[in-house]
Design an enzyme around this catalytic site. Structure first.
Site, PDB file in Angstrom:
ATOM      1  N   LEU A 151     -12.307  -4.815  -4.072  1.00  0.00           N
ATOM      2  CA  LEU A 151     -13.531  -5.556  -4.408  1.00  0.00           C
ATOM      3  C   LEU A 151     -13.405  -6.123  -5.829  1.00  0.00           C
ATOM      4  CD1 LEU A 151     -16.279  -6.086  -2.888  1.00  0.00           C
ATOM      5  CD2 LEU A 151     -17.263  -4.440  -4.474  1.00  0.00           C
ATOM      6  N   ARG A 153     -12.419  -9.998  -8.059  1.00  0.00           N
ATOM      7  CA  ARG A 153     -13.082 -11.305  -8.211  1.00  0.00           C
ATOM      8  C   ARG A 153     -13.326 -11.955  -6.845  1.00  0.00           C
ATOM      9  NH1 ARG A 153      -8.791 -11.900 -12.853  1.00  0.00           N
ATOM     10  NH2 ARG A 153      -7.515 -11.526 -11.018  1.00  0.00           N
ATOM     11  N   ILE A 154     -12.271 -12.032  -6.025  1.00  0.00           N
ATOM     12  CA  ILE A 154     -12.423 -12.687  -4.722  1.00  0.00           C
ATOM     13  C   ILE A 154     -13.202 -11.779  -3.768  1.00  0.00           C
ATOM     14  CG2 ILE A 154     -11.217 -13.696  -2.748  1.00  0.00           C
ATOM     15  CD1 ILE A 154      -8.849 -14.284  -4.670  1.00  0.00           C
ATOM     16  N   ARG A 174      -9.240   1.548  -6.259  1.00  0.00           N
ATOM     17  CA  ARG A 174      -8.857   2.779  -6.952  1.00  0.00           C
ATOM     18  C   ARG A 174     -10.026   3.388  -7.719  1.00  0.00           C
ATOM     19  NH1 ARG A 174      -3.892  -0.053  -9.702  1.00  0.00           N
ATOM     20  NH2 ARG A 174      -5.616  -1.504  -9.891  1.00  0.00           N
ATOM     21  N   ARG A 231      -2.028 -10.175   0.808  1.00  0.00           N
ATOM     22  CA  ARG A 231      -0.595 -10.414   0.923  1.00  0.00           C
ATOM     23  C   ARG A 231      -0.129  -9.692   2.181  1.00  0.00           C
ATOM     24  NH1 ARG A 231      -1.168 -13.944  -2.095  1.00  0.00           N
ATOM     25  NH2 ARG A 231      -0.210 -14.349  -4.119  1.00  0.00           N
ATOM     26  N   GLU A 260       6.726 -14.807   4.900  1.00  0.00           N
ATOM     27  CA  GLU A 260       6.269 -16.198   5.075  1.00  0.00           C
ATOM     28  C   GLU A 260       7.403 -17.175   4.785  1.00  0.00           C
ATOM     29  OE1 GLU A 260       2.802 -16.638   2.603  1.00  0.00           O
ATOM     30  OE2 GLU A 260       1.799 -14.966   3.590  1.00  0.00           O
ATOM     31  N   HIS A 278      -1.363 -19.294   5.341  1.00  0.00           N
ATOM     32  CA  HIS A 278      -1.627 -19.004   3.918  1.00  0.00           C
ATOM     33  C   HIS A 278      -2.367 -20.179   3.257  1.00  0.00           C
ATOM     34  CE1 HIS A 278      -0.065 -16.567   0.235  1.00  0.00           C
ATOM     35  NE2 HIS A 278      -1.225 -17.157  -0.041  1.00  0.00           N
ATOM     36  N   VAL A 279      -3.570 -20.422   3.763  1.00  0.00           N
ATOM     37  CA  VAL A 279      -4.359 -21.570   3.274  1.00  0.00           C
ATOM     38  C   VAL A 279      -5.606 -21.127   2.515  1.00  0.00           C
ATOM     39  CG1 VAL A 279      -3.554 -23.218   5.006  1.00  0.00           C
ATOM     40  CG2 VAL A 279      -5.528 -21.747   5.532  1.00  0.00           C
ATOM     41  N   GLY A 280      -5.636 -19.861   2.079  1.00  0.00           N
ATOM     42  CA  GLY A 280      -6.836 -19.331   1.418  1.00  0.00           C
ATOM     43  C   GLY A 280      -7.409 -20.257   0.361  1.00  0.00           C
TER      44      GLY A 280
HETATM   45  P1  NAP Z   1      -8.621  -8.870  -8.734  1.00  0.00           P
HETATM   46  O1  NAP Z   1      -9.862  -9.422  -9.319  1.00  0.00           O
HETATM   47  O2  NAP Z   1      -7.613  -8.252  -9.612  1.00  0.00           O
HETATM   48  O3  NAP Z   1      -9.062  -7.823  -7.608  1.00  0.00           O
HETATM   49  C1  NAP Z   1      -8.156  -6.988  -6.977  1.00  0.00           C
HETATM   50  C2  NAP Z   1      -8.888  -5.787  -6.412  1.00  0.00           C
HETATM   51  O4  NAP Z   1      -7.940  -4.961  -5.739  1.00  0.00           O
HETATM   52  C3  NAP Z   1      -9.585  -4.954  -7.461  1.00  0.00           C
HETATM   53  O5  NAP Z   1     -10.878  -4.667  -7.024  1.00  0.00           O
HETATM   54  C4  NAP Z   1      -8.758  -3.657  -7.516  1.00  0.00           C
HETATM   55  O6  NAP Z   1      -9.643  -2.576  -7.731  1.00  0.00           O
HETATM   56  C5  NAP Z   1      -8.148  -3.600  -6.127  1.00  0.00           C
HETATM   57  N1  NAP Z   1      -6.849  -2.905  -6.138  1.00  0.00           N
HETATM   58  C6  NAP Z   1      -5.805  -3.163  -6.958  1.00  0.00           C
HETATM   59  N2  NAP Z   1      -4.811  -2.306  -6.687  1.00  0.00           N
HETATM   60  C7  NAP Z   1      -5.250  -1.480  -5.706  1.00  0.00           C
HETATM   61  C8  NAP Z   1      -4.683  -0.374  -5.020  1.00  0.00           C
HETATM   62  N3  NAP Z   1      -3.444   0.067  -5.294  1.00  0.00           N
HETATM   63  N4  NAP Z   1      -5.427   0.225  -4.069  1.00  0.00           N
HETATM   64  C9  NAP Z   1      -6.671  -0.208  -3.784  1.00  0.00           C
HETATM   65  N5  NAP Z   1      -7.259  -1.252  -4.403  1.00  0.00           N
HETATM   66  C10 NAP Z   1      -6.552  -1.876  -5.353  1.00  0.00           C
HETATM   67  O7  NAP Z   1      -7.827  -9.978  -7.917  1.00  0.00           O
HETATM   68  P2  NAP Z   1      -8.409 -11.272  -7.175  1.00  0.00           P
HETATM   69  O8  NAP Z   1      -8.456 -12.399  -8.108  1.00  0.00           O
HETATM   70  O9  NAP Z   1      -9.644 -10.874  -6.427  1.00  0.00           O
HETATM   71  O10 NAP Z   1      -7.205 -11.548  -6.142  1.00  0.00           O
HETATM   72  C11 NAP Z   1      -6.808 -10.556  -5.225  1.00  0.00           C
HETATM   73  C12 NAP Z   1      -5.574 -10.938  -4.488  1.00  0.00           C
HETATM   74  O11 NAP Z   1      -5.884 -11.840  -3.431  1.00  0.00           O
HETATM   75  C13 NAP Z   1      -4.474 -11.657  -5.243  1.00  0.00           C
HETATM   76  O12 NAP Z   1      -3.711 -10.789  -6.054  1.00  0.00           O
HETATM   77  C14 NAP Z   1      -3.663 -12.274  -4.122  1.00  0.00           C
HETATM   78  O13 NAP Z   1      -2.657 -11.374  -3.683  1.00  0.00           O
HETATM   79  C15 NAP Z   1      -4.698 -12.483  -3.016  1.00  0.00           C
HETATM   80  N6  NAP Z   1      -4.989 -13.914  -2.796  1.00  0.00           N
HETATM   81  C16 NAP Z   1      -4.689 -14.485  -1.611  1.00  0.00           C
HETATM   82  C17 NAP Z   1      -4.974 -15.822  -1.405  1.00  0.00           C
HETATM   83  C18 NAP Z   1      -4.679 -16.514  -0.115  1.00  0.00           C
HETATM   84  O14 NAP Z   1      -4.459 -17.699  -0.131  1.00  0.00           O
HETATM   85  N7  NAP Z   1      -4.685 -15.822   1.002  1.00  0.00           N
HETATM   86  C19 NAP Z   1      -5.547 -16.576  -2.426  1.00  0.00           C
HETATM   87  C20 NAP Z   1      -5.844 -15.954  -3.618  1.00  0.00           C
HETATM   88  C21 NAP Z   1      -5.562 -14.616  -3.791  1.00  0.00           C
HETATM   89  P3  NAP Z   1      -9.136  -1.252  -8.520  1.00  0.00           P
HETATM   90  O15 NAP Z   1      -8.456  -1.737  -9.760  1.00  0.00           O
HETATM   91  O16 NAP Z   1     -10.403  -0.473  -8.740  1.00  0.00           O
HETATM   92  O17 NAP Z   1      -8.203  -0.562  -7.581  1.00  0.00           O
HETATM   93  C1  8YV Z   2      -1.722 -19.745  -3.408  1.00  0.00           C
HETATM   94  C2  8YV Z   2      -2.503 -17.325  -3.431  1.00  0.00           C
HETATM   95  O1  8YV Z   2      -1.751 -20.600  -2.335  1.00  0.00           O
HETATM   96  O2  8YV Z   2      -3.511 -17.492  -5.535  1.00  0.00           O
HETATM   97  C3  8YV Z   2      -2.866 -16.784  -4.748  1.00  0.00           C
HETATM   98  O3  8YV Z   2      -2.550 -15.619  -5.017  1.00  0.00           O
HETATM   99  O4  8YV Z   2      -2.027 -16.630  -2.593  1.00  0.00           O
HETATM  100  C4  8YV Z   2      -2.776 -18.739  -3.095  1.00  0.00           C
HETATM  101  O5  8YV Z   2      -3.923 -19.202  -3.734  1.00  0.00           O
HETATM  102  C5  8YV Z   2      -0.340 -19.305  -3.595  1.00  0.00           C
HETATM  103  O6  8YV Z   2      -0.179 -18.473  -4.674  1.00  0.00           O
HETATM  104  C6  8YV Z   2       0.558 -20.505  -3.783  1.00  0.00           C
HETATM  105  O7  8YV Z   2       1.624 -20.435  -2.948  1.00  0.00           O
END
Ligand code: NAP
Ligand code: 8YV
Length: 324
Positions: A151, A153-154, A174, A231, A260, A278-280
Site C-alpha cells: 500500500l 503511492r500507487i 512490512r 512485477r 517479459e 505491461h501497460v500500467g
Molecule cells: P512505493 O510507494 O514504494 O510502494 C511500495 C509498497 O510496497 C510500500 O507500501 C511497501 O510497504 C511495500 N513493500 C515493499 N517491500 C515489501 C515487501 N518485501 N513485502 C511487502 N510489502 C513490501 O512504490 P510505488 O510507487 O507504489 O510503486 C510500486 C511498484 O509498482 C513499483 O516498484 C513497480 O514495480 C510497480 N509498477 C508497475 C507498473 C506497471 O506498469 N505495471 C507501473 C508502475 C509501477 P512497506 O515498506 O511497509 O513494506
Molecule cells: C514502465 C513501470 O512502463 O514505472 C514502472 O515501474 O513498470 C512502468 O511504468 C516501465 O518501467 C518502463 O518499461
C-alpha cells in the site's frame, strides 16, 4: 564533462532534450558496441536508462569510472543495482508519483475485466456468438474484499478507487501505514485467507521475489482472484499456472510477467486469465511526465542542482564514493 550515455532507445523527447543540454551518446547506434563503450567509458558522467529488460548492474556501471548519475525511466528500478550504485557514489533516480493515477486506473480496469470477463464478452460479440444466446453471467465486485499487497503511492491510489467501487479494502506490507484507516494484516498469508481479491503492487527485486507462492494462492482459494500490476517476479509464475489449471484460484489479471515480453503459453491458453502487455503507465500523458523526470534529473545534476527524485538507496547528497 557533460557526456551522457543512452544504452538503448528511449522516448524520442528524452534524446531530443538531453542532446540540447549535454553530449548524448546513443550506444545502440554504434557499429561496434564494445569498442564504443571502451572509448566512451572515461567521459560518461550520466546515463539515461529505460525501465525494462536491460540490467544496469555492477558489472555495467563499473565500466564507467566517472559515472555520477543513472536516471531511470519508471518508478520501479529493480533493473538497476541501486545498492551498489549508492556504495560507489553514483546517484540513481526514478520517476515516482507522476504515474500513480494512471497505473491505478489500469489496475481497476484489469480488475473489472478479470472479474466481469469483459475481454471474453467482447470476443464473444466479435465471434458472432451473441446471435446464438446470451453471454454467461459472471462473478461480481459486490460485497467483495480486496487485499492490497504493497500500500504505497500507487497502492493508495488503487485503494481510493476500490472504495469508490464499494469494495472493502485491507492491506499488507512490512509495516502499517500511518495515513490510512484500512485494516492492516501483519502477514500476507493471513490477508490472503481473508480476501476475495489479492492485488499486488509492491516493488520487484530479491526482497519480494516469489512472495505470492502456492501457499498464498491456496489461501486465496478457489473463488479468489489475483491481480498483479507490480512485477512478474513477485508471483511464483509456475505456481500460479498450476493453481489456475487446478481451479485452486478462480481467475487472474496480469499486467506483468516473469520473463517479459514472453508470456507462458499455458496462461495464453486459459480463458479465466486476462493478460496485458505491461501497460500500467502506458498513456501519452503519463509516459511524457515520466520522460520529463528522466531529463530533469540529469539536467539538474549537470547544473549542480539537487536531483528531483533520488531513490532511497542513493540519498542526496551522495555519501563518499568507494573505488569502483
Ligand atoms: P512505493 O510507494 O514504494 O510502494 C511500495 C509498497 O510496497 C510500500 O507500501 C511497501 O510497504 C511495500 N513493500 C515493499 N517491500 C515489501 C515487501 N518485501 N513485502 C511487502 N510489502 C513490501 O512504490 P510505488 O510507487 O507504489 O510503486 C510500486 C511498484 O509498482 C513499483 O516498484 C513497480 O514495480 C510497480 N509498477 C508497475 C507498473 C506497471 O506498469 N505495471 C507501473 C508502475 C509501477 P512497506 O515498506 O511497509 O513494506
Ligand atoms: C514502465 C513501470 O512502463 O514505472 C514502472 O515501474 O513498470 C512502468 O511504468 C516501465 O518501467 C518502463 O518499461
Amino acid at each position: 564533462m557533460r557526456d551522457v550515455l543512452m544504452p538503448a532507445p528511449m522516448m524520442p523527447m528524452i534524446a531530443e532534450q538531453l542532446a540540447g543540454v549535454a553530449t548524448l551518446h546513443k550506444l545502440w547506434e554504434a557499429p561496434d558496441r564494445d569498442a564504443a563503450l571502451a572509448a566512451l567509458a572515461p567521459k560518461i558522467v550520466a546515463m539515461a536508462v529505460g525501465g525494462g529488460h536491460q540490467p544496469i548492474d555492477a558489472a555495467f556501471m563499473g565500466r564507467f569510472p566517472n559515472l555520477k548519475i543513472v536516471s531511470s525511466f519508471g518508478v520501479g528500478y529493480d533493473h538497476v543495482d541501486a545498492a551498489w550504485a549508492g556504495a560507489h557514489g553514483i546517484l540513481v533516480t526514478n520517476t515516482p508519483d507522476v504515474l500513480n493515477e494512471e497505473v491505478a486506473d489500469t489496475a481497476l480496469g484489469l480488475l473489472l475485466c478479470t472479474v466481469r470477463r469483459f475481454p471474453q464478452a467482447e470476443r464473444f460479440v466479435r465471434a458472432g456468438k451473441w446471435l446464438e444466446g446470451n453471454f454467461p453471467l459472471t462473478d461480481s465486485l459486490r460485497g467483495k474484499t480486496i487485499g492490497i499487497l504493497g500500500l504505497g503511492r500507487i497502492g493508495k491510489a488503487i485503494a481510493r478507487r476500490c472504495e469508490a467501487f464499494g469494495l472493502k479494502v485491507v492491506y499488507h506490507g512490512r509495516s502499517p501505514q500511518d495515513d490510512v484507516g484500512y485494516l492492516y494484516f501483519p502477514t500476507l498469508l493471513g490477508m490472503a485467507r481473508a480476501v476475495d481479491i489479492l492485488l499486488v503492487i509492491t516493488p520487484g527485486g530479491p526482497a519480494t521475489a516469489g512472495l505470492v507462492n502456492a501457499e498464498v494462492l491456496d489461501a486465496l482459494g478457489p473463488r479468489g482472484t489475483l491481480i498483479n500490476v507490480a512485477r512478474g517476479s513477485v508471483v511464483d509464475e509456475p505456481a500460479l499456472v498450476e493453481a489456475l489449471r487446478q481451479g485452486r484460484i478462480a481467475a487472474a489479471g496480469l499486467d506483468v510477467f516473469a520473463d517479459e515480453p514472453r508470456v507462458p503459453q499455458a496462461l495464453i491458453e486459459m480463458d479465466n486469465v486476462v493478460l496485458l502487455p505491461h501497460v500500467g503507465s502506458g498513456s501519452h500523458h503519463t509516459r511524457r511526465a515520466m520522460a520529463q523526470l528522466v531529463i530533469d534529473n540529469i539536467a539538474a545534476f549537470l547544473d549542480g542542482r539537487p536531483p528531483l527524485t533520488p531513490v532511497p538507496e542513493t540519498p542526496w547528497p551522495v555519501a563518499g564514493a568507494k573505488a569502483k
